[in-house]
Scaffold this active site. Structure first.
Site, mmCIF file in Angstrom:
data_model
loop_
_atom_site.group_PDB
_atom_site.id
_atom_site.type_symbol
_atom_site.label_atom_id
_atom_site.label_comp_id
_atom_site.label_asym_id
_atom_site.label_seq_id
_atom_site.Cartn_x
_atom_site.Cartn_y
_atom_site.Cartn_z
ATOM 1 N N GLY A 127 0.796 -1.217 0.000
ATOM 2 C CA GLY A 127 0.000 0.000 0.000
ATOM 3 C C GLY A 127 0.827 1.264 0.000
ATOM 4 O O GLY A 127 0.675 2.114 0.874
ATOM 5 N N ASN A 129 1.559 3.401 -2.989
ATOM 6 C CA ASN A 129 1.543 4.294 -4.149
ATOM 7 C C ASN A 129 0.969 5.667 -3.807
ATOM 8 O O ASN A 129 0.929 6.564 -4.645
ATOM 9 C CB ASN A 129 0.782 3.671 -5.337
ATOM 10 C CG ASN A 129 -0.652 3.308 -4.994
ATOM 11 O OD1 ASN A 129 -1.255 3.915 -4.117
ATOM 12 N ND2 ASN A 129 -1.193 2.315 -5.683
ATOM 13 N N GLY A 131 -0.231 8.354 -0.025
ATOM 14 C CA GLY A 131 -0.390 8.498 1.422
ATOM 15 C C GLY A 131 0.855 8.180 2.230
ATOM 16 O O GLY A 131 1.990 8.404 1.807
ATOM 17 N N ILE A 132 0.628 7.614 3.430
ATOM 18 C CA ILE A 132 1.725 7.309 4.350
ATOM 19 C C ILE A 132 2.681 6.290 3.735
ATOM 20 O O ILE A 132 3.903 6.396 3.890
ATOM 21 C CB ILE A 132 1.169 6.773 5.680
ATOM 22 C CG1 ILE A 132 0.307 7.836 6.366
ATOM 23 C CG2 ILE A 132 2.303 6.353 6.616
ATOM 24 C CD1 ILE A 132 -0.434 7.332 7.584
ATOM 25 N N GLY A 133 2.139 5.311 3.050
ATOM 26 C CA GLY A 133 2.986 4.296 2.427
ATOM 27 C C GLY A 133 3.932 4.894 1.406
ATOM 28 O O GLY A 133 5.106 4.497 1.317
ATOM 29 N N SER A 257 -3.193 1.005 14.472
ATOM 30 C CA SER A 257 -3.838 2.282 14.759
ATOM 31 C C SER A 257 -4.261 2.311 16.225
ATOM 32 O O SER A 257 -4.508 1.260 16.833
ATOM 33 C CB SER A 257 -5.068 2.469 13.866
ATOM 34 O OG SER A 257 -5.872 3.537 14.320
ATOM 35 N N TYR A 287 -13.158 -1.813 11.609
ATOM 36 C CA TYR A 287 -11.819 -1.234 11.464
ATOM 37 C C TYR A 287 -11.021 -1.399 12.755
ATOM 38 O O TYR A 287 -9.865 -1.837 12.732
ATOM 39 C CB TYR A 287 -11.921 0.246 11.098
ATOM 40 C CG TYR A 287 -10.579 0.916 10.934
ATOM 41 C CD1 TYR A 287 -9.816 0.719 9.785
ATOM 42 C CD2 TYR A 287 -10.077 1.754 11.927
ATOM 43 C CE1 TYR A 287 -8.575 1.334 9.634
ATOM 44 C CE2 TYR A 287 -8.842 2.371 11.779
ATOM 45 C CZ TYR A 287 -8.095 2.161 10.632
ATOM 46 O OH TYR A 287 -6.872 2.767 10.497
#
Length: 415
Positions: A127, A129, A131-133, A257, A287
């Site tokens: 993950g 491509n 954001g945080i990644g 999280s 979640y």
């Protein structure tokens, strides 16, 4: 080269008249300039200090006209006779958990990596491509790391690689895209096989970053709630499949999280199904549960692999970080829009991941949960060993029912 906020403890400051020096082989010693006496222990704390074996990223050593060591910063051209490794000296640990907090919630990933050379290191990130990644991959690549970007969207991944090369001057030879659809256990297995063909020897860093948030109930091809499978089960399966590439010193990082503290396991064990049921579905509970399972999986694997020297930890990247995760529902978009001025930037959000994956003081540290670049106590549910065993056992059974036992037999036999 980016600026860094270097830490300083008052008790670690040298008394007047003392200086810190290093030997050619990297040992730290202290000199009293008034009488030229030397000693190996800090004159104030009485403790030994150690420095990295290699020079900080961007530095090289040469000799001046008098054959005296001279250090040169390759980017700025600055020269110094002081060993730059001394800026990264740390107190020698008596216990693996003896390390102090060097960074906090405002630290960026670039600051965490100041002086760190990752050349020759191999990382797999899910993950990444956006954001945080993406910030995680960019930060590691900037320091020479070889990275497999494991994502579902190959076109977006290629764009991400091109951006990283442009923004960091990283070599595109060090960045490769690999397909991974976490909503499919079949895809997870295929990706793990592909990883083994690219990184045939070992993986230094495995970062399980991908995740979904706030989705309505939706079944995957494996007949599982998408949030549960993408956030937890597929990442667990992926990690187990990659075990042969994890060696002594490898680090596995589960991006969890603080929402794991909101988890509710009512009737989960009775039904022997960790996925949130369609009836009375709650996106937030689904979640929170998936993030709890991340912490639990990291803790269980840390115990399983401790004897191999594989370190497994989990973390919280930051509160209300503005990424594309919130785009699943207009309510979340509005909430994040209102809170945006008080949230972390993506560089700050990536800092804890990068810290857990690379920090020298975390060598040998395993089974911990981190927030703001330091460890803290996870929720009581995560610390309950009976619950952890049950979660791991049911997860294995759910994988076995769909994919068989190939490559995960030792765990099936034990759990």
């Amino acid at each position: 080269m980016h600026n860094a906020i270097l830490d300083s403890d008052s008790e670690d400051e040298l008394p007047l008249g003392w200086v810190e020096r290093s030997t050619e082989d990297g040992n730290v010693y202290f000199v009293n300039t008034s009488n030229n006496r030397t000693q190996w222990t800090h004159p104030r704390t009485g403790q030994k200090k150690v420095i990295p074996k290699d020079l900080p990223f961007g530095w090289t050593k040469t000799m001046d006209a008098n054959e005296k060591p001279l250090y040169v910063h390759l980017e700025t051209g600055n020269k110094t006779y002081v060993d730059p490794r001394l800026a990264f000296a740390t107190t020698e640990k008596k216990h693996v958990h003896d390390f102090r907090q060097r960074f906090d919630g405002s630290t960026t990933a670039f600051q965490v990596l100041h002086g760190v050379d990752l050349s020759g290191k191999y990382a797999v990130i899910t993950g990444c491509n956006a954001g945080i990644g993406y910030e995680t991959a960019k930060s590691l690549a900037r320091h020479g790391c070889n990275i497999l970007l494991a994502n579902r969207n190959m076109e977006a991944t290629q764009v991400a690689i091109e951006k990283i090369v442009k923004e960091t001057n990283a070599s595109d030879e060090n960045l490769k895209a690999i397909h991974l659809d976490l909503s499919s256990l079949k895809s997870v297995k295929q990706c793990a096989r592909a990883v083994k063909t690219v990184f045939s020897d070992h993986i230094d860093i495995l970062i399980l970053n991908a995740g979904v948030f706030g989705l309505p109930y939706e079944e995957t091809e494996d007949k599982l709630d998408r949030t549960f499978q993408v956030n937890h089960l597929s990442h667990m399966y992926f990690t187990l499949l990659l075990e042969p590439l994890l060696k002594n010193g490898s680090r596995v990082v589960f991006v969890s999280s603080e929402s794991h503290r909101t988890a509710s396991l009512t009737n989960v064990f009775v039904k022997q199904n960790l996925a949130h049921p369609k009836d009375n579905y709650s996106a937030m509970i689904a979640y929170g549960n998936s993030k709890l399972y991340n912490v639990i999986t990291a803790m269980v694997l840390s115990e399983e692999w401790k004897h191999k020297g594989i370190c497994v930890n989990s973390l919280h990247p930051g509160n209300m970080v503005s990424t594309n995760l919130q785009n699943s529902w207009w309510v979340y978009k509005l909430l994040f829009f209102v809170a945006r001025p008080f949230t972390k930037s993506l560089q700050q959000a990536a800092a804890t991941t990068v810290y857990v994956a690379t920090a020298a003081e975390l060598e040998g540290v395993t089974g911990l949960y981190f927030n703001n670049c330091f460890y803290c106590e996870p929720a009581s549910l995560a610390r309950d060993k009976e619950i952890a065993h049950e979660v791991f056992s049911i997860s294995l059974r759910m994988i076995k029912e769909r994919m068989g036992t190939e490559l995960i037999e030792p765990f099936i036999d034990k759990y």
